[in-house]
Scaffold this active site. Sequence first.
Site, short mmCIF file in Angstrom:
data_model
loop_
_atom_site.label_atom_id
_atom_site.label_comp_id
_atom_site.label_asym_id
_atom_site.label_seq_id
_atom_site.Cartn_x
_atom_site.Cartn_y
_atom_site.Cartn_z
N PHE A 288 -1.13 7.01 2.88
CA PHE A 288 -0.39 7.85 3.81
C PHE A 288 0.57 7.03 4.69
O PHE A 288 1.70 7.43 4.93
CB PHE A 288 -1.36 8.64 4.69
CG PHE A 288 -2.03 9.76 3.96
CD1 PHE A 288 -1.31 10.90 3.60
CD2 PHE A 288 -3.37 9.70 3.62
CE1 PHE A 288 -1.91 11.94 2.91
CE2 PHE A 288 -3.99 10.73 2.93
CZ PHE A 288 -3.26 11.85 2.58
N GLY A 289 0.09 5.87 5.17
CA GLY A 289 0.94 5.05 6.03
C GLY A 289 2.10 4.44 5.26
O GLY A 289 3.26 4.54 5.68
N GLY B 122 0.80 -1.22 0.00
CA GLY B 122 0.00 0.00 0.00
C GLY B 122 0.83 1.26 0.00
O GLY B 122 1.78 1.41 0.77
N GLU C 167 -18.27 17.05 3.19
CA GLU C 167 -17.53 17.77 2.15
C GLU C 167 -18.16 17.55 0.78
O GLU C 167 -18.30 18.49 -0.02
CB GLU C 167 -16.06 17.34 2.16
CG GLU C 167 -15.35 17.84 3.41
CD GLU C 167 -13.93 17.33 3.58
OE1 GLU C 167 -13.15 18.01 4.27
OE2 GLU C 167 -13.60 16.26 3.04
#
Lengths: 429, 429
Positions: free
Chosen positions: A14-15, A11, A171
Amino acid sequence: MGKRPHVVIIGAGFGGVAAAKKLAKKNVDVTIIDRTNYHLFQPLLYQVSTSVLSTDDISYPIRAMFRDYKNVELFMAKAQEIDGKRKVVITNHGEVAYDYLIVAAGATNNFFGMENVEKYAYGMKSIPEALHIRNHVLHMFERANKQIDNEEVRRKMLTFICVGGGPTGVEEAGAIAELVAIQRKEYPNLNFDEVSIKLIEGTDKVLPMMPPKLIKHTIDVLESKGVEVMLNTQVADCDADGLYLKDGRYIPSRTVIWAAGVKANKVASTIGTECDRAGRVVVEPTLQVPGYPEIFAIGDNAHFMTESGRPLATVAPVAMQEAWCAVENILSLINGSSSLKKFEYVDHGAMATIGRCQAVVNWGFLKIGGFVAWVIWMFLHLLRLEGAHADITVGTKWFWNFVSGTRLGRIITNIKLEDEDENMDAAKA
Amino acid sequence: MGKRPHVVIIGAGFGGVAAAKKLAKKNVDVTIIDRTNYHLFQPLLYQVSTSVLSTDDISYPIRAMFRDYKNVELFMAKAQEIDGKRKVVITNHGEVAYDYLIVAAGATNNFFGMENVEKYAYGMKSIPEALHIRNHVLHMFERANKQIDNEEVRRKMLTFICVGGGPTGVEEAGAIAELVAIQRKEYPNLNFDEVSIKLIEGTDKVLPMMPPKLIKHTIDVLESKGVEVMLNTQVADCDADGLYLKDGRYIPSRTVIWAAGVKANKVASTIGTECDRAGRVVVEPTLQVPGYPEIFAIGDNAHFMTESGRPLATVAPVAMQEAWCAVENILSLINGSSSLKKFEYVDHGAMATIGRCQAVVNWGFLKIGGFVAWVIWMFLHLLRLEGAHADITVGTKWFWNFVSGTRLGRIITNIKLEDEDENMDAAKA
């Protein structure tokens, strides 16, 4: 690759990217496995879906990110299974062996087993999904504009439902309301009283991480933009023409956007250890997977229990801080140390935008809503975007959007499908 | 709509938009029929296909273009047939009646009846086609990178063929060569000696509108970038793994980009009057279609014979000048005048870019190649792009591309198809 320890990261969210950046400078070989070749800045995905930004603005090629670090490679493939015994990740392009593994495969839509919702509602977790929403919403206006004699069909086409009162739903609903305001100027033959935007939330509040004052502010702003906020409203079922609620009501609509829940990428559960209901691996305080000291799960793939008795939220700051901790522990293991760091999350607060000039920020003592919060939101999102180039193009687009009151991303790119198959849902596939 | 004369324009390309802009200020009602909802700046399509620009940068919403003119409406549909007797255009969303009709439906790829070429080669006339090329070319690098033990397959994947030595083929080949130079920095495990870029042209020269000196300059620049220019080379056939030439040779390649010819949108021929071999309607000197004084054909849909005995080229300046003439003649007809203007083309010259810092310009006395030509090319393309917003984002991207030597548009967006079907050609559909 040589004989350095091989760290595999599943993946490039962000991580995964935070972990790879830390590891890039170390004496290890790193392979990132991802289905795509880019890091996606998910917090702005709703702006792609509502014609503000382009795909390329919020996607950054993974190889470009690490072009100066020859020890980081991308393996573009779908991770299907983790074999912890043999220490390999099985992908659709063969196996990748690892010495250490960071599972950071992110999350996908959770439809909670409702098959029709999965079939007819639009998820918004990826670039293709965001573009489908964009194409579909824009099509609805063109289609409604041709339904001169059929108000019922027009209203169905002009009813836009967002399900889920978290940041994504709020949003998206706010951004659709602003898109409608722009469309209004360009469809002189459409009656915009027939447009309806609904935000449906199962609990009694939106943005649960915010204090009551800012929750009220959020609802006020949404309603002033023309969004109907429906709290305590549960979804029962869905079909091609509308949404069924648990209280028996039916809302005719061609557009149901699903932002009501996520679940972990299923590869996490293939390790075979305990997972929670959302498919997240229950990890040790060191972020290790029980029984597999060389496997770490982070972000949306980790169920990390806090002292309060609730697991950490699946948000970017948690994933990034967990990534740094996992990397520190992997380097300790490589160096032969047995005392690993226990993860502790430092909460810096939360924010969400509701639309042009309107956002809410909740940072410790600073709890504000309105224009200043919006400026902070914009500034921080520009800072966090990958690459100076994106800062300039996104900044330019926001500025242009602000001064000209138009959105130039209103480009329908899937005309071929629409032409060939009058059943619009074919475009969802 | 009232009782004003109704002018229908099929197509929102350079010709259609130029006509609509002239008519927007007049006492007529205008309907633009287009399959898409945007005007496409086709001269920069090759930059979308090679990861420089985004879809939204070169596409401008038609309704946004005419938002201040309430007499111009878009009818988003595919024009299928023109019934000149009943004065209606038949579309996939019903009929549109007209008093005057401008046929400006543009062109599509001409494969000259070669079915396998149509099936396996990539056309580049539309946004979806450009994105397919981008996705496919980027995939080839990721795929080749995994073929550690199979040089033959790697070489096939890393051979990129452009067919057609006109501006599109030259620009595409140059842009691919530069893309390869960027990829080289990010695939440490690939041997870039295995990469091959070929530009195939059936005649004895590229850019036939240029003087010999600039043709030679173009070939020199292409070759210095690593493009093999193959003149006097005709295509015979194609399959999934390569291209057959008429001289018996076979070039293994997964990527054949077709820029060797265009033909008119077939709706033009449905009027039923004489057409040339490329499907263009043979028009009168007034641009009227013989026998139908209220129908005008322009641009890629018109075969306009010049005094030299050759029809006008199908380029944007011809289409725009024809649009202005057609509008003038329609307004004359509305005013009851019987003396219509005969079209005369004013040729301002031609230009093409070959890559970073390299272009050729042929304007009357000014015949130059090199850096200055490239600056002129960039400046004029920015001027001609629709909207100040695009000028800024495109200018920024070009500047960034220039200083950083990277292309941030290298985003593969069709991963879903690729994952589900290992036959990559499925992604072409």
